[in-house]
Design an enzyme around this catalytic site. Structure first.
Site, PDB file in Angstrom:
ATOM      1  NE  ARG A 242      -3.891  -2.348   1.742  1.00  0.00           N
ATOM      2  CZ  ARG A 242      -4.482  -3.140   2.398  1.00  0.00           C
ATOM      3  NH1 ARG A 242      -4.252  -3.374   3.812  1.00  0.00           N
ATOM      4  NH2 ARG A 242      -5.444  -4.284   1.898  1.00  0.00           N
ATOM      5  CD  GLU A 364      -0.684  -4.316  -3.091  1.00  0.00           C
ATOM      6  OE1 GLU A 364      -0.818  -4.663  -1.683  1.00  0.00           O
ATOM      7  OE2 GLU A 364      -0.162  -5.361  -3.574  1.00  0.00           O
ATOM      8  N   GLY A 365      -6.086  -3.345  -2.415  1.00  0.00           N
ATOM      9  CA  GLY A 365      -7.171  -2.707  -1.426  1.00  0.00           C
ATOM     10  C   GLY A 365      -7.578  -1.590  -2.067  1.00  0.00           C
TER      11      GLY A 365
HETATM   12  C1  LIG Z   1      -4.576  -3.199 -12.895  1.00  0.00           C
HETATM   13  C2  LIG Z   1      -4.739  -4.432 -12.019  1.00  0.00           C
HETATM   14  C3  LIG Z   1      -3.724  -4.974 -11.567  1.00  0.00           C
HETATM   15  C4  LIG Z   1      -3.982  -5.913 -10.296  1.00  0.00           C
HETATM   16  N1  LIG Z   1      -2.809  -6.744 -10.024  1.00  0.00           N
HETATM   17  C5  LIG Z   1      -3.203  -7.729  -9.069  1.00  0.00           C
HETATM   18  C6  LIG Z   1      -2.132  -8.771  -8.929  1.00  0.00           C
HETATM   19  O1  LIG Z   1      -1.050  -8.617  -9.355  1.00  0.00           O
HETATM   20  N2  LIG Z   1      -2.400  -9.829  -8.081  1.00  0.00           N
HETATM   21  C7  LIG Z   1      -3.948  -9.776  -7.435  1.00  0.00           C
HETATM   22  O2  LIG Z   1      -4.042 -10.998  -6.753  1.00  0.00           O
HETATM   23  N3  LIG Z   1      -4.648  -8.931  -7.758  1.00  0.00           N
HETATM   24  C8  LIG Z   1      -4.545  -8.078  -8.478  1.00  0.00           C
HETATM   25  N4  LIG Z   1      -5.320  -7.219  -8.593  1.00  0.00           N
HETATM   26  C9  LIG Z   1      -6.815  -7.176  -8.115  1.00  0.00           C
HETATM   27  C10 LIG Z   1      -7.166  -6.187  -7.210  1.00  0.00           C
HETATM   28  O3  LIG Z   1      -6.574  -6.065  -6.179  1.00  0.00           O
HETATM   29  C11 LIG Z   1      -8.696  -6.222  -7.214  1.00  0.00           C
HETATM   30  O4  LIG Z   1      -9.334  -5.681  -8.299  1.00  0.00           O
HETATM   31  C12 LIG Z   1      -9.225  -5.282  -5.810  1.00  0.00           C
HETATM   32  O5  LIG Z   1      -8.571  -5.885  -4.687  1.00  0.00           O
HETATM   33  C13 LIG Z   1     -10.636  -5.115  -5.829  1.00  0.00           C
HETATM   34  O6  LIG Z   1     -11.295  -6.189  -5.986  1.00  0.00           O
HETATM   35  P1  LIG Z   1     -12.353  -6.612  -6.977  1.00  0.00           P
HETATM   36  O7  LIG Z   1     -12.042  -6.131  -8.127  1.00  0.00           O
HETATM   37  O8  LIG Z   1     -12.904  -7.942  -6.915  1.00  0.00           O
HETATM   38  O9  LIG Z   1     -13.339  -5.834  -6.578  1.00  0.00           O
HETATM   39  P2  LIG Z   1     -14.628  -6.071  -5.293  1.00  0.00           P
HETATM   40  O10 LIG Z   1     -14.077  -6.885  -4.091  1.00  0.00           O
HETATM   41  O11 LIG Z   1     -15.703  -6.900  -6.214  1.00  0.00           O
HETATM   42  O12 LIG Z   1     -15.113  -4.659  -5.045  1.00  0.00           O
HETATM   43  C14 LIG Z   1     -16.150  -3.943  -5.648  1.00  0.00           C
HETATM   44  C15 LIG Z   1     -16.673  -2.517  -4.979  1.00  0.00           C
HETATM   45  O13 LIG Z   1     -17.214  -3.097  -3.673  1.00  0.00           O
HETATM   46  C16 LIG Z   1     -16.400  -2.411  -2.671  1.00  0.00           C
HETATM   47  N5  LIG Z   1     -16.273  -3.336  -1.565  1.00  0.00           N
HETATM   48  C17 LIG Z   1     -16.062  -4.650  -1.438  1.00  0.00           C
HETATM   49  N6  LIG Z   1     -15.959  -5.276  -0.394  1.00  0.00           N
HETATM   50  C18 LIG Z   1     -16.288  -4.264   0.530  1.00  0.00           C
HETATM   51  C19 LIG Z   1     -16.183  -4.124   1.869  1.00  0.00           C
HETATM   52  N7  LIG Z   1     -15.742  -5.155   2.890  1.00  0.00           N
HETATM   53  N8  LIG Z   1     -16.313  -2.950   2.356  1.00  0.00           N
HETATM   54  C20 LIG Z   1     -16.938  -1.759   1.755  1.00  0.00           C
HETATM   55  N9  LIG Z   1     -16.728  -1.823   0.086  1.00  0.00           N
HETATM   56  C21 LIG Z   1     -16.255  -3.103  -0.259  1.00  0.00           C
HETATM   57  C22 LIG Z   1     -15.081  -2.354  -3.252  1.00  0.00           C
HETATM   58  O14 LIG Z   1     -14.247  -1.110  -2.534  1.00  0.00           O
HETATM   59  C23 LIG Z   1     -15.420  -1.801  -4.618  1.00  0.00           C
HETATM   60  O15 LIG Z   1     -15.647  -0.521  -4.607  1.00  0.00           O
HETATM   61  C24 LIG Z   1      -5.151  -6.088  -9.891  1.00  0.00           C
HETATM   62  C25 LIG Z   1      -6.216  -5.241 -10.298  1.00  0.00           C
HETATM   63  C26 LIG Z   1      -6.122  -4.422 -11.378  1.00  0.00           C
HETATM   64  C27 LIG Z   1      -7.242  -3.634 -12.010  1.00  0.00           C
END
Ligand SMILES: Cc1cc2nc3c(=O)[nH]c(=O)nc-3n(C[C@H](O)[C@H](O)[C@H](O)COP(=O)(O)OP(=O)(O)OC[C@H]3O[C@@H](n4cnc5c(N)ncnc54)[C@H](O)[C@@H]3O)c2cc1C
Length: 379
Positions: A242, A364-365
């Site tokens: 982060r 990263e969250g």
């Molecule tokens: C360009 C890019 C590079 C990445 N690289 C990596 C990587 O190398 N390795 C890896 O493992 N991942 C990687 N990620 C994944 C990234 O970490 C996730 O996209 C991110 O953690 C969000 O997860 P999600 O996309 O499933 O969204 P979701 O978890 O489905 O979230 C959707 C929405 O709901 C909200 N939300 C979800 N849960 C809660 C909660 N408990 N409280 C409040 N709000 C909530 C979120 O804030 C968001 O607004 C990458 C993503 C991108 C786009």
């Protein structure tokens, strides 16, 4: 607490800045437009110790502390976020190998990554589980001396360029976050496949993929750390990750300020430079102030991470990421505004900064998750 960089840190910053200005910036637009991974620039960056700079010297790295690493990240992203991301994420996952891996893993992979000869990826997120890491469904089942992995990983940085992956998988499926284990998986293993995702909004020079593990067999010695401890191991690095993302946000936001100031000093309207209009001056003053405030938080978070005070580091890293990423998107937006119509097209980099900054609020969250973490520590 001092935020003064040491002479050594300033020297590192100057080297990265020069590398960024001479080597990265001139090709940034081309790499963005062609969504081209910068293989040669990664190699060049390695000669300056900019690839995975935190890898210890005994494994061929530069052994930089967290604050120096943050400065490197900031300067790479200031030059270009997409190429900066490709260089900066080259060793994504190596922290897990460094801290929890067996000696043979460190000896086999860290020198190659530091030299720019190998890339790693970190496979945590899945199509149905992003923010909620504990919910992952990828399974690793013991079979004699091996483990067999099955599942799909989503949004994996370096997915198609990595030589080895750090894969989080459930070893005790009913135990939630207590049932996750980290595995070292060579990407040439049978059953490992990666499909490039190339319709990204920003950081287009960086590699992103969906990864499928279909009966991927690895020896039990490829467990990184302890069985069922993977989630706790992962928690060790979230503050580092982060802080790095916050530094990315500062870098791209600084680039937006630089470009806006330059344009304001050139563009004339109504017989004077737009930099002479108070509306524009105040905009740029606000942008510059936001960047400095974000930078201060990043440096502070980096210092706490380095000092090993886990709870304080977690709080400051989340605050730094939340603040820096939210401000970066706003600053880049204002950068477009300073450019007027010219900011809306690809002739100027202002629109690219806006697209690139956007990712820092997500990976990263997300910002929402950072607020949850901060609130947990304040309330
Ligand atoms: C360009 C890019 C590079 C990445 N690289 C990596 C990587 O190398 N390795 C890896 O493992 N991942 C990687 N990620 C994944 C990234 O970490 C996730 O996209 C991110 O953690 C969000 O997860 P999600 O996309 O499933 O969204 P979701 O978890 O489905 O979230 C959707 C929405 O709901 C909200 N939300 C979800 N849960 C809660 C909660 N408990 N409280 C409040 N709000 C909530 C979120 O804030 C968001 O607004 C990458 C993503 C991108 C786009």
């Amino acid at each position: 607490m001092s935020f003064q960089l040491s002479d050594e840190q300033r020297a590192v910053r100057d080297v990265v800045r020069e590398f960024g200005e001479n080597e990265i910036r001139p090709v940034a637009r081309e790499h963005d437009e062609e969504k081209k991974y910068p293989h040669e620039l990664v190699q060049k960056a390695a000669t300056y110790d900019l690839v995975a700079p935190g890898i210890p010297e005994e494994y061929g790295g530069a052994g930089m502390d967290m604050l120096t690493e943050a400065v490197v990240t900031e300067e790479l992203w200031r030059a270009d976020a997409g190429i900066g991301s490709a260089i900066g994420s080259r060793g994504f996952g190596t922290s897990m190998i460094r801290k929890f891996g067996d000696e043979w893993m460190r000896e086999e992979w860290l020198p190659k990554v530091a030299a720019g000869d190998a890339a790693t990826c970190s496979c945590i997120s899945e199509p149905a589980h992003g923010s909620n890491v504990a919910g992952i469904e990828t399974r690793a089942e013991r079979d004699g001396d091996d483990y067999v992995l099955n599942g799909t990983k989503m949004w994996i940085t370096n997915g198609t360029v990595a030589d080895v992956a750090v894969v989080m998988a459930k070893t005790s499926p009913d135990a939630g976050h207590r049932g996750i284990t980290a595995f070292l998986v060579p990407t040439d293993a049978d059953g490992f496949s990666a499909t490039k995702i190339d319709n990204k909004l920003g950081i287009r020079a960086s590699d992103l993929a969906e990864v499928v593990l279909d009966d991927v067999r690895v020896p039990a010695e490829n467990v990184i750390g302890a069985v069922d401890e993977g989630f706790y191991q992962l928690m060790n690095f979230f503050a580092d990750g982060r802080t790095s993302v916050a530094a990315q946000a500062v870098g791209v936001a600084q680039a937006a300020v630089d470009a806006a100031a330059e344009y304001a000093n050139e563009r004339e309207q109504g017989g004077q430079k737009i930099a002479e209009y108070q509306a524009i001056r105040h905009k740029i003053a606000d942008m510059a102030t936001d960047v400095e405030a974000a930078r201060s938080l990043v440096y502070r978070a980096a210092t706490h991470v380095e000092n090993g005070d886990d709870d304080t580091a977690a709080r400051f890293a989340s605050m730094a990421k939340l603040f820096a990423s939210e401000r970066a998107v706003e600053v880049a937006d204002e950068g477009i505004q300073v450019h007027g119509g010219a900011g809306f097209v690809t002739d100027h980099p202002a629109e690219r900064f806006y697209r690139d900054a956007r990712i820092t609020k997500i990976y990263e969250g997300t910002s929402e998750i950072q607020k949850n973490i901060i609130a947990d520590r304040v309330l």
